[in-house]
Design a protein around this motif. Structure first.
Motif, mmCIF file in Angstrom:
data_model
loop_
_atom_site.group_PDB
_atom_site.id
_atom_site.type_symbol
_atom_site.label_atom_id
_atom_site.label_comp_id
_atom_site.label_asym_id
_atom_site.label_seq_id
_atom_site.Cartn_x
_atom_site.Cartn_y
_atom_site.Cartn_z
ATOM 1 N N PRO A 124 57.937 30.916 8.006
ATOM 2 C CA PRO A 124 57.438 29.899 8.940
ATOM 3 C C PRO A 124 58.086 30.047 10.315
ATOM 4 N N PRO A 125 57.420 29.504 11.340
ATOM 5 C CA PRO A 125 57.984 29.587 12.691
ATOM 6 C C PRO A 125 59.308 28.824 12.787
ATOM 7 N N VAL A 126 60.113 29.202 13.757
ATOM 8 C CA VAL A 126 61.367 28.506 14.017
ATOM 9 C C VAL A 126 61.037 27.154 14.622
ATOM 10 N N ARG A 127 61.728 26.133 14.154
ATOM 11 C CA ARG A 127 61.505 24.799 14.735
ATOM 12 C C ARG A 127 62.076 24.773 16.145
ATOM 13 N N GLY A 157 79.665 25.281 18.575
ATOM 14 C CA GLY A 157 78.755 24.224 19.014
ATOM 15 C C GLY A 157 77.308 24.623 19.240
ATOM 16 N N PHE A 158 76.893 25.808 18.767
ATOM 17 C CA PHE A 158 75.534 26.273 19.016
ATOM 18 C C PHE A 158 74.923 26.808 17.721
ATOM 19 N N PRO A 159 74.303 25.932 16.926
ATOM 20 C CA PRO A 159 73.743 26.356 15.641
ATOM 21 C C PRO A 159 72.677 27.435 15.795
ATOM 22 N N THR A 160 72.652 28.349 14.837
ATOM 23 C CA THR A 160 71.670 29.426 14.834
ATOM 24 C C THR A 160 70.350 28.929 14.273
ATOM 25 N N LEU A 161 69.271 29.188 15.002
ATOM 26 C CA LEU A 161 67.918 28.837 14.574
ATOM 27 C C LEU A 161 67.224 30.010 13.893
#
Length: 184
Positions: A124-127, A157-161
């Protein structure tokens, strides 16, 4: 002569040939390497999480498999990471020095901001959120802890999508199509 296969693993595929973890009555098995590769006697050299994409190396040479996957050999692995937010220089410098995770400090990573790469569509596409920007990083690590890149970007502080492994040592995904493989 050893056989070495480069595979562009899609999102949602397990890095193994059988799905031993599907609970009974759950509606079926998850996608595995056997859905894409019908080559007897080869095994993955390392793993790539189910929710990550990109380069996976398979080989029939046990010594080569160990050399590629063992952290003691420090084989560099390069990832393209789409992260939530706009990492500043302090966050990038923290990754370059190494960050402390719950299982101890990481080795330093080579990291830089990059323009959005031209990649295949993800299913699925990245949100995405209109109110929160995202950016792409190229990170090279020499370890291979469980979900390491995701945990490192989250620690600053920068979550991976989205996470795509692009290179392992001297092998690169290049123009290898999603779900495709070739002999190296």
């Amino acid at each position: 002569m050893a056989r070495l296969i480069l595979f562009n693993k899609p999102w949602g595929v397990l890095s193994q040939f059988t799905d031993r973890g599907t609970p009974a009555g759950s509606g079926g098995a998850r996608a595995t390497l056997s859905d894409y590769i019908d080559v007897p006697g080869v095994y993955p050299a390392g793993r790539l999480d189910r929710d990550s994409e990109g380069l996976l190396i398979l080989t029939d040479d046990g010594a080569l498999q160990a050399r590629i996957s063992s952290p003691r050999h420090k084989t560099p692995k390069t990832y393209l990471a789409q992260v939530e937010g706009e990492p500043d220089e302090a966050a990038l410098e923290a990754l370059r020095r190494g960050v402390t995770l719950n299982d101890g400090p990481t080795r330093p990573a080579a990291v830089r901001r990059i323009d959005p790469p031209t990649l295949w569509e993800r299913d699925p596409p990245v949100r995405t959120r209109k109110s929160v920007p995202d950016n792409w990083l190229e990170l090279t690590i020499t370890e291979g802890r469980n979900r390491q890149v995701r945990r490192m970007t989250a620690a600053v502080g920068f979550p991976t999508l989205r996470l795509v492994r692009w290179r392992i040592g001297r092998w690169e995904i290049g123009d290898l199509g999603l779900g495709a493989w070739r002999d190296a």
